[in-house]
Design an enzyme around this catalytic site. Structure first.
Site, PDB file in Angstrom:
ATOM      1  N   ASP A 296     104.298 -68.750 -37.432  1.00 42.07           N
ATOM      2  CA  ASP A 296     104.902 -69.517 -38.533  1.00 42.07           C
ATOM      3  C   ASP A 296     105.850 -70.570 -37.973  1.00 42.07           C
ATOM      4  O   ASP A 296     107.037 -70.311 -37.810  1.00 42.07           O
ATOM      5  CB  ASP A 296     105.640 -68.553 -39.460  1.00 42.07           C
ATOM      6  CG  ASP A 296     106.207 -69.228 -40.695  1.00 42.07           C
ATOM      7  OD1 ASP A 296     105.715 -70.315 -41.057  1.00 42.07           O
ATOM      8  OD2 ASP A 296     107.137 -68.675 -41.296  1.00 42.07           O
ATOM      9  N   GLU A 330     110.327 -77.264 -43.255  1.00 41.56           N
ATOM     10  CA  GLU A 330     109.685 -76.517 -44.330  1.00 41.56           C
ATOM     11  C   GLU A 330     110.473 -75.260 -44.668  1.00 41.56           C
ATOM     12  O   GLU A 330     110.596 -74.878 -45.836  1.00 41.56           O
ATOM     13  CB  GLU A 330     108.254 -76.136 -43.926  1.00 41.56           C
ATOM     14  CG  GLU A 330     107.438 -75.475 -45.037  1.00 41.56           C
ATOM     15  CD  GLU A 330     107.598 -73.961 -45.116  1.00 41.56           C
ATOM     16  OE1 GLU A 330     107.181 -73.380 -46.135  1.00 41.56           O
ATOM     17  OE2 GLU A 330     108.145 -73.354 -44.169  1.00 41.56           O
ATOM     18  N   GLU A 331     111.035 -74.610 -43.649  1.00 40.94           N
ATOM     19  CA  GLU A 331     111.611 -73.290 -43.837  1.00 40.94           C
ATOM     20  C   GLU A 331     112.844 -73.277 -44.735  1.00 40.94           C
ATOM     21  O   GLU A 331     113.013 -72.356 -45.527  1.00 40.94           O
ATOM     22  CB  GLU A 331     111.960 -72.651 -42.484  1.00 40.94           C
ATOM     23  CG  GLU A 331     110.756 -72.323 -41.607  1.00 40.94           C
ATOM     24  CD  GLU A 331     109.927 -71.178 -42.147  1.00 40.94           C
ATOM     25  OE1 GLU A 331     110.229 -70.655 -43.235  1.00 40.94           O
ATOM     26  OE2 GLU A 331     108.947 -70.803 -41.478  1.00 40.94           O
TER      27      GLU A 331
END
Length: 473
Positions: A296, A330-331
């Site tokens: 991820d 994104e996180e």
């Protein structure tokens, strides 16, 4: 009449021969993508460097900047028509010294617990936070208990991901609200902190990070929030049943700093026939800092880069402009995805398709699509080309977070769907590391993505492409 029927039969046979010829060519081109990825792939080597030489790439960190520079350099080596950096301001949250926590099991007796601060959390007071614990199954329970039972306590959110759901992302979606909004809601009832069950389907000692939000809660009312490992969750929950007044202590040292400038990394092959039509493939370059972010989303980053390399190496010249976009943040903010869509809108760019990989580097099973009926019908006609590779999952549903802001009009969005059963073992943890990624599974995913990009590029979705689909390439 007989001559007319004969003409119809000849036309039908002629069309069938042409259609079969095109199908054979498509099968061969797709086979070439798989051969090149599996025999001469670069994705695994790129991931090795991202993971082992750079490591976790928390948004706004030095490591994130290193990743920007490295991927830009590698894209330039591919001989693309254009490579550039797109500036984007991102939040900078730092974890600080390692978190610590324990349960007071008796007078002078404690048991340490495995915790990690949730991304965006405030720190505990300098001496830590110590209080009695109230266990709830979700945010909806807070109103039932009310302020009189919550004030001055640590709220322990303990709703597990549903193990009976085969789609683990559905299970995740059904539990993650307590991580994202738990602190914000518990603070309204006077809680002094929250501990949240890790988003995980197995029992282990690894707490799972992830983003959380205080919404518009004033800074003075914000409370610290941490995830706790599932093994410690089971212990704490069991102990609370017999010792309701036990106390828990935890200390977080995190801090939210001012926003800093970072970048989306973009590479492009200009379309040979329709350069104004843009197709995007991408993943997010940032990760959490506990591990090295291999699944991820290092996997999605290198798979997306590999798509353009496979086009170059196999000699396929796309009709439309193909862009790889490595999104930042994104996180804990989605700033990169939003900035990319914002700039695209300002420039009046025409994005016809976007594909994202952000579900880990496991064996590819298919794709999820956000498409209308006619578009999805066309997509399903390509399914037989993927079946020799055991790719059977073509469903309408979610695509990806970073490409989501591009949604609108006739733009089709897609997300690679790998086997998800092991993903949440590693997601946002210290064990999301390079050794957990299979080289072969990673390379199969890259080839699968290239194959879909190829088919969309060749045939498109609108009527103007139907007429020339049988004669192209």
């Amino acid at each position: 009449m007989k001559s007319f029927k004969s003409l119809l039969i000849l036309l039908f046979l002629s069309f069938s021969v042409v259609a079969q010829d095109q199908s054979d060519k498509d099968s061969l081109n797709i086979r070439n993508f798989y051969d090149m990825s599996l025999l001469h792939g670069k994705s695994y080597d790129w991931l090795d460097y991202l993971s082992n030489e750079i490591g976790g790439r928390l948004s706004g960190s030095y490591e994130a900047q290193q990743a920007v520079e490295y991927t830009k350099s590698e894209l330039e080596k591919l001989g693309l028509d254009k490579v550039w950096l797109q500036p984007v301001m991102v939040p900078k949250w730092v974890r600080g010294e390692r978190e610590f926590g324990y349960i007071q099991t008796g007078p002078g007796s404690t048991r340490n617990i495995n915790i990690t601060a949730l991304g965006g959390s405030v720190a505990t007071p300098q001496g830590g936070t110590r209080a009695k614990v109230i266990e709830v199954q979700g945010i909806e329970d807070l109103a039932e208990y009310g302020r009189k039972n919550i004030e001055g306590k640590i709220v322990f959110f303990n709703r597990p991901m549903r193990a009976d759901l085969i789609n683990t992302f559905e299970a995740y979606g059904g539990a993650v609200d307590q991580r994202h909004d738990g602190a914000k809601e518990a603070a309204k009832y006077g809680a002094v902190g929250v501990i949240v069950r890790s988003m995980n389907l197995r029992l282990d000692d690894y707490p799972h990070a992830g983003n959380m939000s205080y919404g518009d809660l004033p800074k003075s009312e914000r409370i610290p929030a941490a995830a706790i490992s599932t093994n410690d969750v089971e212990y704490l929950s069991g102990l609370l049943k017999i010792q309701k007044d036990l106390e828990l202590y935890f200390k977080l040292n995190c801090k939210q700093l001012d926003d800093v400038q970072s970048y989306n990394v973009i590479g492009e092959i200009t379309g040979s026939e329709h350069p104004e039509k843009i197709m995007v493939v991408g993943g997010h370059l940032d990760s959490w800092d506990l591990g090295d972010g291999s699944h991820d989303d290092g996997a999605g980053v290198v798979q997306s880069m590999e798509v353009l390399r496979l086009f170059k190496e196999t000699g396929y010249k796309p009709k439309n402009t193909i862009r790889v976009v490595l999104f930042m943040n994104e996180e804990n903010g989605l700033r990169g995805g939003k900035k990319y869509a914002e700039v695209a809108k300002e420039k009046g760019e025409n994005h016809v398709f976007a594909l994202e990989s952000d579900s880990g580097g496991f064996t590819p099973r298919g794709f999820g699509f956000e498409a209308n009926d006619a578009q999805f019908e066309k997509i399903q006609s390509w399914k037989p080309l993927f079946e020799p590779y055991l790719i059977h999952y073509f469903e309408r549903g979610e695509s990806g977070a970073d490409i989501g802001p591009l949604k609108g009009g006739n733009t089709v969005l897609a997300g690679l769907k790998p086997d998800s059963q092991r993903y949440f073992d590693y997601h946002h943890t210290a064990i999301d590391t390079f050794d957990k990624v299979s080289k072969r599974e990673l390379e199969l995913g890259a080839a699968t993505m290239a194959s879909l990009m190829y088919l969309v590029d060749k045939y498109g979705f609108d009527n103007s492409h139907k007429a020339d689909s049988a004669s192209s390439q």
